[in-house]
Every structure is written in C-alpha cells, then in structure tokens.
Design an enzyme around this catalytic site. Structure first.
Site, short mmCIF file in Angstrom:
data_model
loop_
_atom_site.label_atom_id
_atom_site.label_comp_id
_atom_site.label_asym_id
_atom_site.label_seq_id
_atom_site.Cartn_x
_atom_site.Cartn_y
_atom_site.Cartn_z
N CYS A 61 0.84 -1.20 0.00
CA CYS A 61 0.00 0.00 0.00
C CYS A 61 0.88 1.26 0.00
O CYS A 61 1.79 1.37 0.83
CB CYS A 61 -0.89 -0.02 1.24
N CYS A 64 0.35 3.03 3.56
CA CYS A 64 0.72 2.48 4.88
C CYS A 64 1.65 1.28 4.80
O CYS A 64 1.93 0.66 5.83
CB CYS A 64 -0.53 2.14 5.68
N CYS A 109 -7.35 -1.07 0.93
CA CYS A 109 -6.41 -1.58 1.92
C CYS A 109 -7.14 -1.83 3.24
O CYS A 109 -7.85 -0.95 3.74
CB CYS A 109 -5.29 -0.55 2.12
N CYS A 112 -5.52 0.73 6.18
CA CYS A 112 -5.74 2.18 6.22
C CYS A 112 -7.01 2.61 5.48
O CYS A 112 -7.38 3.79 5.53
CB CYS A 112 -4.53 2.93 5.67
N CYS A 133 -8.22 -5.11 -10.65
CA CYS A 133 -7.78 -3.99 -11.47
C CYS A 133 -7.39 -2.85 -10.54
O CYS A 133 -8.24 -2.21 -9.93
CB CYS A 133 -8.95 -3.59 -12.39
#
Ligand SMILES: [Zn+2]
Length: 146
Positions: A61, A64, A109, A112, A133
């Site tokens: 991510c 984070c 995510c 976060c 995607c």
C-alpha cells in the site's frame, strides 16, 4: 439531554488500524495518491510504470506499506492498469461501488482504508478467474531480495 443531532445519525465509518485525518493524508501523499487512495479516484490507464513491471517482489500500500499483492499473481490484462488474479488474503477489504450504476466490487487496503481499485470476474480462467484492477498509484513495489 437529548438532541435531534445525535451520534446515532452520523454515518457509520469503518475504523482502520492506520487512521489519519484528511489533512494528515494530504500532507503525506502526492496529489494523485490522495485523489485515488482517499477519494476513490482512478488514474489514467497506462499511466503507471507498475503496469508493465514484471520483476519479482511485493506490491505494498502506497499509504501504509501493508503488503497487498505478489508479483507471481500479476498478469497483463491489457487494460492499462496493474492486474492481479488474487490479493494477499486478509490485507485487502471489499466494499460496494455503484457509482457507474451497476454493482462492482470496490477494494481497499484493510489497514488504512485506502482505495485500490476494483475486482472483476473476467480474469485468467486457468487460475482464479478474477481480475483485480488496481491503480498503480495506490501501490509501491518492493523488489525481492536476491
Ligand atoms: Zn494501506
């Protein structure tokens, strides 16, 4: 003692392990990262270098650093966005995005809440059949140590 404007009327929001204010995210992220991750925007297709990245490693991510996807699950979907046939289980969460008028599976995510992209059912038939995607701007690539 009671008012009409009670907390119960507030929109219920998921609580994430990594939680920041809009101003804090804005300070940390680039404009494009903020637009995609925090405002569920979509980058232009073929705009991310990660679209054609086939090195061995892990995609984390961008907000984070939670590991989200592995390079061995990446494939060329031809759409112009980095595509994977599966996520790293438990680190990606799903919501519903009906902005286009039909139901799609939005993914973000799990740590976060940053928006990543969407999952579709037209992925590789020989593996999962799923196509995750993902906006390249939502990801950072960590090459595998040799
Ligand atoms: Zn995150």
């Amino acid at each position: 003692m009671f008012s009409c404007n009670s907390n119960a009327q507030k929109k219920k929001q998921a609580v994430y392990k990594v939680s920041k204010t809009e101003a804090e995210w804005k300070a940390q992220l680039s404009d494009m990262e903020f637009y995609v991750l925090r405002e569920a925007g979509t980058e232009r297709p073929f705009s991310s270098d990660l679209n054609t990245n086939y090195k061995q490693g892990t995609y984390v991510c961008a907000a984070c650093n939670t590991p989200l996807f592995k390079s061995e699950h990446k494939f060329d979907s031809g759409t112009g966005w980095p595509s994977f046939d599966r996520e790293i289980e438990g680190n990606v969460a799903y919501g519903s995005d009906s902005k286009l008028g039909y139901s799609r599976d939005e993914e973000h995510c799990a740590v976060c809440g940053g928006h990543l992209g969407h999952v579709f059912n037209d992925g590789p038939r020989n593996t999962t059949g799923k196509r995750h995607c993902i906006n390249g701007v939502s990801l950072k690539f960590i090459p595998k140590d040799e």
